[in-house]
Write a protein that holds these residues in place. Structure first.
Motif, PDB file in Angstrom:
ATOM      1  N   GLU A 181       0.413   9.400 -88.161  1.00  0.00           N
ATOM      2  CA  GLU A 181       1.449   9.084 -87.186  1.00  0.00           C
ATOM      3  C   GLU A 181       1.407  10.123 -86.077  1.00  0.00           C
ATOM      4  O   GLU A 181       1.412  11.320 -86.356  1.00  0.00           O
ATOM      5  N   PRO A 195       2.924  12.558 -83.198  1.00  0.00           N
ATOM      6  CA  PRO A 195       4.243  13.209 -83.100  1.00  0.00           C
ATOM      7  C   PRO A 195       5.177  12.450 -82.161  1.00  0.00           C
ATOM      8  O   PRO A 195       4.740  11.617 -81.357  1.00  0.00           O
ATOM      9  N   GLU A 196       6.449  12.768 -82.281  1.00  0.00           N
ATOM     10  CA  GLU A 196       7.490  12.025 -81.553  1.00  0.00           C
ATOM     11  C   GLU A 196       7.269  12.073 -80.037  1.00  0.00           C
ATOM     12  O   GLU A 196       7.359  11.045 -79.370  1.00  0.00           O
ATOM     13  N   GLU A 197       6.985  13.251 -79.486  1.00  0.00           N
ATOM     14  CA  GLU A 197       6.840  13.330 -78.027  1.00  0.00           C
ATOM     15  C   GLU A 197       5.617  12.564 -77.541  1.00  0.00           C
ATOM     16  O   GLU A 197       5.620  12.004 -76.452  1.00  0.00           O
ATOM     17  N   ARG A 207       4.498   9.781 -78.927  1.00  0.00           N
ATOM     18  CA  ARG A 207       4.896   8.363 -78.920  1.00  0.00           C
ATOM     19  C   ARG A 207       5.770   8.050 -77.726  1.00  0.00           C
ATOM     20  O   ARG A 207       5.647   6.990 -77.104  1.00  0.00           O
ATOM     21  N   ASP A 208       6.690   8.976 -77.384  1.00  0.00           N
ATOM     22  CA  ASP A 208       7.539   8.766 -76.210  1.00  0.00           C
ATOM     23  C   ASP A 208       6.696   8.683 -74.946  1.00  0.00           C
ATOM     24  O   ASP A 208       6.936   7.845 -74.080  1.00  0.00           O
ATOM     25  N   GLN A 258       3.561   7.781 -74.724  1.00  0.00           N
ATOM     26  CA  GLN A 258       2.809   6.529 -74.723  1.00  0.00           C
ATOM     27  C   GLN A 258       3.698   5.367 -74.284  1.00  0.00           C
ATOM     28  O   GLN A 258       3.258   4.495 -73.529  1.00  0.00           O
ATOM     29  N   ASP A 259       4.949   5.346 -74.753  1.00  0.00           N
ATOM     30  CA  ASP A 259       5.877   4.295 -74.330  1.00  0.00           C
ATOM     31  C   ASP A 259       6.122   4.360 -72.828  1.00  0.00           C
ATOM     32  O   ASP A 259       6.143   3.338 -72.145  1.00  0.00           O
TER      33      ASP A 259
END
Length: 42
Positions: free
Chosen positions: A9, A11-13, A15-16, A18-19
């Motif tokens: 997975e 990391p959160e940042e 993914r943000d 990429q969005d």
């Protein structure tokens, strides 16, 4: 893949980001289509 391997997975940042990039590319594509239509109408 072994059961002990960590999950793949991002990391959160990441993914943000990429969005955000996905939304930006959709916005850019729609702007290009709009510009093409405006140029075609003239």
């Amino acid at each position: 893949m072994l059961w002990s391997d960590p999950e793949n997975e991002p990391p959160e940042e990441l993914r943000d980001m990429q969005d955000m990039l996905r939304r930006l590319s959709v916005l850019l594509a729609s702007a290009m289509v709009l510009v093409m239509l405006v140029i075609g109408v003239r």
